[in-house]
Write an enzyme that holds these catalytic residues in place. Structure first.
Site, PDB file in Angstrom:
ATOM      1  N   ARG A 233      29.647  98.560  18.521  1.00 23.62           N
ATOM      2  CA  ARG A 233      28.988  97.347  19.007  1.00 23.62           C
ATOM      3  C   ARG A 233      28.144  96.731  17.891  1.00 23.62           C
ATOM      4  O   ARG A 233      28.118  95.501  17.720  1.00 23.62           O
ATOM      5  CB  ARG A 233      28.121  97.683  20.224  1.00 23.62           C
ATOM      6  CG  ARG A 233      28.916  98.001  21.473  1.00 23.62           C
ATOM      7  CD  ARG A 233      28.035  98.133  22.691  1.00 23.62           C
ATOM      8  NE  ARG A 233      27.470  99.457  22.872  1.00 23.62           N
ATOM      9  CZ  ARG A 233      27.977 100.404  23.654  1.00 23.62           C
ATOM     10  NH1 ARG A 233      29.097 100.173  24.323  1.00 23.62           N
ATOM     11  NH2 ARG A 233      27.382 101.576  23.785  1.00 23.62           N
ATOM     12  N   PHE A 252      37.056  93.449  29.471  1.00 22.60           N
ATOM     13  CA  PHE A 252      36.710  94.770  30.008  1.00 22.60           C
ATOM     14  C   PHE A 252      35.248  95.076  29.671  1.00 22.60           C
ATOM     15  O   PHE A 252      34.918  96.126  29.116  1.00 22.60           O
ATOM     16  CB  PHE A 252      37.627  95.859  29.445  1.00 22.60           C
ATOM     17  CG  PHE A 252      39.092  95.567  29.551  1.00 22.60           C
ATOM     18  CD1 PHE A 252      39.786  95.787  30.737  1.00 22.60           C
ATOM     19  CD2 PHE A 252      39.790  95.062  28.459  1.00 22.60           C
ATOM     20  CE1 PHE A 252      41.151  95.525  30.816  1.00 22.60           C
ATOM     21  CE2 PHE A 252      41.148  94.797  28.531  1.00 22.60           C
ATOM     22  CZ  PHE A 252      41.834  95.028  29.724  1.00 22.60           C
ATOM     23  N   ASP A 274      35.429  91.269  33.523  1.00 24.45           N
ATOM     24  CA  ASP A 274      35.737  92.597  34.038  1.00 24.45           C
ATOM     25  C   ASP A 274      36.334  92.443  35.435  1.00 24.45           C
ATOM     26  O   ASP A 274      35.995  91.500  36.164  1.00 24.45           O
ATOM     27  CB  ASP A 274      34.479  93.480  34.098  1.00 24.45           C
ATOM     28  CG  ASP A 274      34.816  94.964  34.160  1.00 24.45           C
ATOM     29  OD1 ASP A 274      34.777  95.622  33.107  1.00 24.45           O
ATOM     30  OD2 ASP A 274      35.132  95.459  35.261  1.00 24.45           O
ATOM     31  N   ASP A 340      38.243  96.067  24.974  1.00 26.38           N
ATOM     32  CA  ASP A 340      37.717  97.426  25.159  1.00 26.38           C
ATOM     33  C   ASP A 340      38.197  97.974  26.508  1.00 26.38           C
ATOM     34  O   ASP A 340      37.400  98.195  27.425  1.00 26.38           O
ATOM     35  CB  ASP A 340      36.185  97.409  25.094  1.00 26.38           C
ATOM     36  CG  ASP A 340      35.570  98.795  25.240  1.00 26.38           C
ATOM     37  OD1 ASP A 340      36.291  99.784  25.001  1.00 26.38           O
ATOM     38  OD2 ASP A 340      34.376  98.875  25.604  1.00 26.38           O
ATOM     39  N   CYS A 380      40.708 104.281  24.049  1.00 28.97           N
ATOM     40  CA  CYS A 380      39.850 105.449  24.279  1.00 28.97           C
ATOM     41  C   CYS A 380      40.644 106.605  24.873  1.00 28.97           C
ATOM     42  O   CYS A 380      40.068 107.527  25.455  1.00 28.97           O
ATOM     43  CB  CYS A 380      38.676 105.090  25.186  1.00 28.97           C
ATOM     44  SG  CYS A 380      39.146 104.543  26.831  1.00 28.97           S
TER      45      CYS A 380
END
Length: 439
Positions: A233, A252, A274, A340, A380
């Protein structure tokens, strides 16, 4: 009652008590290759036999097929991961004193590499405490226990962690458990969440990179906040500071962290998206904590070709896969697009479908970047390995008719250490590109 007072009411074994069972487990001949190359797990098909009686979750001595000692680990006959290793070189058992040193080592490591106001202080196998994750948010700890063998020692380890922090003048006021992941069921454990010790307000204020957040440790995703992206970030915010009031699309967004870093770094406009309405409202609350004035948009305000319809810091509840094609059709363009997403795959068997998802959102995201603008994108998922992720991004760029100039390749923050030889500890791949139109 304070947390320290509550710990005093608990009964813990003596520091030098041997916690290991007298039973032993032998590997098959030729088995244990992952273990011997640095991994922390032994699978069910690698076990030759056990000798002696034990209860599931017990600590056993682990030996090679020829009786050579390999250390100690937790056993669970109900799990495909039959053993999670605690130590490779202990010869005389595992004691609370041994576990206390593990905890102190983990805390010392964080102090050396991180701002510890909010950070991950225990990261399971990467800290040689398998199945146990603990995040620190200010003066609150959030624990996730995912292994049967960890359960009997969980509270003792948390007490040891609070003791180690107290030596540095840090008083932990509360602990909340978030052991509610489905993977617990693979260990034969029920999903559970709740207070360990006295109750407290579960909306916990933190500051990260100068940005204020209210972390919902009770109902937020995972442990309430994704600490692993802290340095990423900051890297994205650094790019925003060097641009002239750029426009940003943050996909996201979850708690709004990337978008907030960009807004506070000087972005001219930020649209954070989101699929969770709860997440969007939490993100807007975080924006207000930072003195910003967020606006909640409806879909129709985002897709017209008039770029001025979206200014300032805006939020939208929408499925990113549905939204990106609509933004593209409307001619939207951004100086920076951030992707993300959650893990699209949590097993090797469905990786092919995950590749399609990553390729799709990155292709769409690249098309929304102005010529010479920037894309920050990540995966991730441990199973989306680095080479495969790079290949997928290359395919997306080809489909979008864009060239990628790599700015940075990054991974998870150092409080989520990558233990070489333990592949499962490496999961976050994060890349920043300049996106250039083919011409």
């Amino acid at each position: 009652m304070t947390l320290s007072e509550w710990f005093e009411t608990q009964s813990f074994p003596a520091e030098e008590k041997n916690l290991a069972s007298s039973a032993s487990l032998y590997l098959k001949k030729g088995a244990g290759r992952s273990l011997k190359s640095g991994g922390g797990w032994i699978y069910d098909n690698e076990v030759d036999r056990t000798e002696g009686s034990f209860d599931n979750g017990a600590i056993l001595k682990i030996l090679d097929f020829d009786g050579f000692p390999l250390g100690y680990g937790f056993i669970n006959t109900a799990s495909r991961i039959r053993v999670r290793m605690l130590s490779r070189y202990e010869k005389n058992g595992i004691t609370p004193a041994f576990l206390r040193q593990r905890v102190r080592d983990a805390w010392a490591y964080r102090k050396a590499v991180m701002d510890t106001d909010s950070c991950r202080v225990l990261f399971g196998e990467a800290d040689f405490l398998p199945g146990l994750t603990v995040d620190k948010f200010g003066d609150v700890l959030v624990v996730e226990s995912l292994a049967l063998g960890t359960e009997p020692y969980k509270v003792m380890i948390l007490n040891m962690l609070a003791d180690a922090m107290a030596e540095d003048g840090i008083r932990i006021r509360g602990i909340y458990e978030r052991s509610d992941a489905k993977v617990r069921q693979l260990e034969g454990l029920p999903r559970t969440k709740g207070f360990i010790g006295p109750e407290f307000d579960t909306n916990v204020p933190i500051v990260e990179n100068g940005v204020r957040y209210l972390v919902d440790v009770k109902d937020g995703q995972k442990t309430g906040f994704f600490l692993d992206q802290k340095n990423n970030r900051a890297a994205v915010a650094g790019i925003v500071r060097r641009l002239q009031t750029p426009s940003v699309l943050d996909c996201f967004t979850h708690t709004g962290s990337f978008g907030l870093n960009c807004a506070l770094a000087g972005a001219g406009s930020v649209l954070s998206v989101d699929a969770s309405d709860l997440a969007i409202h939490q993100a807007m609350g975080n924006a207000r904590l930072n003195g910003l004035s967020p606006r909640l948009l409806q879909m129709e305000a985002c897709v017209p070709s008039d770029q001025s319809a979206q200014t300032g810091l805006c939020y939208l509840t929408a499925d990113v896969f549905d939204l990106l094609p609509k933004l593209e059709a409307a001619g939207r363009q951004y100086d920076l697009v951030i992707l993300d997403p959650p893990a699209f795959t949590k097993s090797r068997q469905v990786t092919k479908n995950a590749v399609k998802g990553y390729r799709e959102i990155n292709l769409r995201g690249m098309r929304l970047v102005k010529d010479g603008g920037f894309l920050a994108t990540c995966s991730c998922s441990h199973f989306m390995e680095e080479d495969l992720f790079r290949k997928t991004l290359k395919e997306a760029a080809h489909g979008a008719h864009r060239r990628l100039r790599q700015v940075e390749f990054r991974t998870q923050a150092p409080d989520h250490p990558i233990l070489w030889g333990d592949d499962e500890s490496y999961y976050l791949k994060f890349l920043i590109f300049q996106v250039i139109e083919e011409r």
